[in-house]
Design an enzyme around this catalytic site. Structure first.
Site, short mmCIF file in Angstrom:
data_model
loop_
_atom_site.label_atom_id
_atom_site.label_comp_id
_atom_site.label_asym_id
_atom_site.label_seq_id
_atom_site.Cartn_x
_atom_site.Cartn_y
_atom_site.Cartn_z
N ASN A 7 0.79 -1.04 0.18
CA ASN A 7 0.19 -0.08 -0.19
C ASN A 7 0.86 1.28 0.04
O ASN A 7 1.46 1.69 1.01
CB ASN A 7 -0.93 0.00 1.21
CG ASN A 7 -2.11 1.13 1.34
OD1 ASN A 7 -1.86 1.96 0.36
ND2 ASN A 7 -2.69 1.27 2.18
N ARG A 91 -2.76 -2.03 -3.34
CA ARG A 91 -4.09 -1.08 -3.01
C ARG A 91 -3.74 -0.04 -4.16
O ARG A 91 -2.92 0.76 -4.13
CB ARG A 91 -3.96 -0.56 -1.74
CG ARG A 91 -5.05 0.36 -1.66
CD ARG A 91 -5.13 1.06 -0.41
NE ARG A 91 -6.36 1.77 0.11
CZ ARG A 91 -6.34 3.09 -0.19
NH1 ARG A 91 -5.24 3.89 0.13
NH2 ARG A 91 -7.30 3.77 0.15
N HIS A 180 -12.77 3.68 0.46
CA HIS A 180 -12.65 2.40 1.34
C HIS A 180 -13.27 1.34 0.93
O HIS A 180 -13.95 0.38 1.64
CB HIS A 180 -13.69 2.66 3.01
CG HIS A 180 -13.02 4.17 3.56
ND1 HIS A 180 -13.85 5.17 4.13
CD2 HIS A 180 -11.71 4.53 3.90
CE1 HIS A 180 -12.98 6.02 4.93
NE2 HIS A 180 -11.72 5.62 4.68
N ASN A 211 -10.55 7.77 11.12
CA ASN A 211 -10.16 9.00 10.70
C ASN A 211 -10.80 9.62 9.73
O ASN A 211 -11.47 10.81 9.47
CB ASN A 211 -8.58 9.39 10.68
CG ASN A 211 -8.20 10.86 10.74
OD1 ASN A 211 -8.77 11.81 11.37
ND2 ASN A 211 -7.21 11.15 10.05
N ARG A 241 -12.31 16.13 7.70
CA ARG A 241 -12.87 16.44 6.52
C ARG A 241 -14.45 16.85 6.92
O ARG A 241 -14.95 16.08 7.97
CB ARG A 241 -12.95 15.40 5.53
CG ARG A 241 -11.63 15.01 5.08
CD ARG A 241 -11.89 13.93 4.13
NE ARG A 241 -10.60 13.27 3.42
CZ ARG A 241 -10.37 11.99 3.63
NH1 ARG A 241 -11.20 11.27 4.25
NH2 ARG A 241 -9.27 11.59 3.16
N GLU A 385 -8.16 -4.74 5.44
CA GLU A 385 -7.98 -4.18 3.90
C GLU A 385 -6.73 -5.09 3.60
O GLU A 385 -6.91 -5.64 2.24
CB GLU A 385 -7.79 -2.98 3.71
CG GLU A 385 -9.09 -2.25 4.12
CD GLU A 385 -9.01 -0.64 4.24
OE1 GLU A 385 -8.69 -0.03 3.36
OE2 GLU A 385 -8.65 -0.28 5.51
P1 AMP Z 1 -8.46 4.69 11.70
O1 AMP Z 1 -8.48 5.91 10.62
O2 AMP Z 1 -9.32 3.48 11.15
O3 AMP Z 1 -7.12 4.23 11.93
O4 AMP Z 1 -9.09 5.29 12.79
C1 AMP Z 1 -8.46 6.50 13.59
C2 AMP Z 1 -9.49 6.85 14.91
O5 AMP Z 1 -9.75 5.90 15.63
C3 AMP Z 1 -8.77 7.92 15.40
O6 AMP Z 1 -9.45 9.03 15.32
C4 AMP Z 1 -8.54 7.41 17.03
O7 AMP Z 1 -8.88 8.45 17.91
C5 AMP Z 1 -9.92 6.63 16.81
N1 AMP Z 1 -9.85 5.48 17.85
C6 AMP Z 1 -8.94 4.40 18.18
N2 AMP Z 1 -9.26 3.73 19.34
C7 AMP Z 1 -10.51 4.51 19.91
C8 AMP Z 1 -10.94 4.30 21.33
N3 AMP Z 1 -10.62 3.55 21.88
N4 AMP Z 1 -12.01 5.10 21.30
C9 AMP Z 1 -12.33 6.34 20.66
N5 AMP Z 1 -11.47 6.56 19.15
C10 AMP Z 1 -10.81 5.53 19.10
#
Ligand code: AMP
Length: 399
Positions: A7, A91, A180, A211, A241, A385
């Protein structure tokens, strides 16, 4: 059989070597700061400590070579030679209107990836560099492109067309693509299997809440709608965003602030979402939750607005499909945040959704989190993924 999953970002390269006999990760790693001073590779063989290699990586070709060296290293390597790698799955962000599914890379496929540079200006050039670097490092080995937009290509016209003059679709392929896609495909498929749902007819809504965040609606594993559009900016409120917005807001702010459209889009992509709404607290949902708990009103509103919009999309997609059998939560917030899952589901009580608080008290584990008498199965399905890319790659090289 071992599949290498790549990726590539513009200055990064993530990889996983997956043993497909057991669907287990043999090694994974990350090259950072490619083309920038201070580049490094972090390599983690399964069950062992990570190894950091600090070496100049002026381009992706050098990065791939370092990955090959790490994988074959006498101390921390996991294979004796690259002959053990059967194929490489990449990817690729944007496949435009051409790719409805993953495909073995040929010169024609690379040309289409190139033609889609303006649709995915940050990712597609990097994705192509990764493919060409692998071709150079492992000549003759099959490379497979797995497109993030492919899942959304089964949307009907009524869902993917924007209500703008048709000439822009005809001239420039302006439409909703969705992103996604690999995650939505994987999670909806796993939800059907795990929930014992009808593989042909199951109506599934997947909430990929990280995120970047998006929702998809699918019937029998085929996408019928998804919240991101021509770019990942449309849809949910995200870390940085804005998601859906009245386009006239752009003109208003641009006139008042004397900024151009590029600056405006940077604001919508990088400075909005919960980061912007909270007055700059953070783009990280954990920080937003902490601030909200401490009484920060703006953080509280940002969080509520995030939940509110996800709930609205679930309601809309339930109506769009004339029902829903399962709702699956995934990605950083979806997998880890029981409060978010509960809040989002609370307003779905009208359609018989009932969360089981005890079952919902879980992180990152595949599980049904709704009560036995819930009219809709609610599940937590961790996304993967890389495994989805490896599965598609394996299927294509076996054909
Ligand atoms: P990703 O883009 O899938 O890696 O997700 C990242 C987001 O997941 C970030 O904003 C993190 O703050 C959130 N995140 C990870 N663990 C937790 C948690 N225990 N509670 C709330 N948000 C979380």
């Amino acid at each position: 059989m071992k599949i290498l999953v790549i990726n590539c970002g513009s200055s990064s390269l993530k990889y996983q070597l997956i043993d497909m006999d057991h669907e287990t990760v043999i090694a994974k790693g990350l090259c950072e700061r490619i083309g920038i001073a201070g580049s490094k590779l972090t390599h983690t063989p399964a069950g062992k400590d990570k190894v950091v290699v600090e070496k100049d990586m002026p381009n992706h070709k050098v990065a791939i070579q370092l990955v090959m060296d790490a994988l074959q290293d006498p101390n921390h390597g996991v294979i004796k030679s690259t002959d053990e790698i059967s194929a490489i799955g990449h990817r690729v962000l944007h496949g435009g209107m051409k790719f409805y599914k993953s495909t073995v890379v040929t010169e024609e496929v690379k040309q289409v990836i190139r033609e889609c540079f303006d649709l995915g200006p940050l990712h597609n050039p990097a994705n192509l560099m990764g493919i060409e670097a692998c071709e150079a490092a492992m000549p003759g080995k099959p490379n497979v492109a797995v497109f993030d937009t492919a899942f959304g290509m089964s949307m009907p016209e009524k869902a993917y067309k924007y209500a703008i003059p048709e000439e822009y679709f005809e001239k420039y392929s302006i439409r909703r693509y969705g992103f996604h896609g690999t995650s939505h495909m994987f999670v909806s498929g796993e939800a059907i299997k795990f929930g014992n749902l009808d593989p042909e007819k199951a109506k599934v809504i997947v909430c990929h809440l990280g995120n970047g965040a998006s929702v998809s609606a699918s019937i029998g594993g085929k996408c019928v709608d998804t919240s991101m559009g021509l770019t990942p900016l449309e849809g949910l409120i995200m870390g940085t965003r804005s998601g859906d917005i009245d386009p006239a807001v752009l003109q208003f702010i641009m006139n008042k602030e004397g900024i151009d459209i590029n600056e405006m889009l940077t604001i919508l992509n990088k400075k909005s979402g919960v980061l912007g709404m909270s007055g700059g607290v953070s783009s990280d949902f954990r920080d937003i939750e902490t601030a909200a708990k401490e009484g920060n009103h703006l953080a509280e509103v940002a969080l509520e607005a995030f939940f509110y919009r996800v709930t609205k999309y679930i309601g809309a997609y339930t109506a769009a499909m004339n029902g829903v059998d399962a709702i699956a939560f995934t990605a950083g917030v979806g997998e880890n945040d029981k409060n978010a899952r509960k809040k989002i589901c609370e307003n779905l009580a009208f359609m018989g959704v009932k969360i089981d608080d005890e079952a919902n008290d879980v992180r990152g584990e595949r599980r049904v989190i709704s009560a036995p008498d819930s009219a809709v199965k609610v599940m937590l399905i961790p996304t993967n993924e890389e495994l989805a890319i490896a599965r598609d790659t394996l299927a294509l090289v076996h054909e």
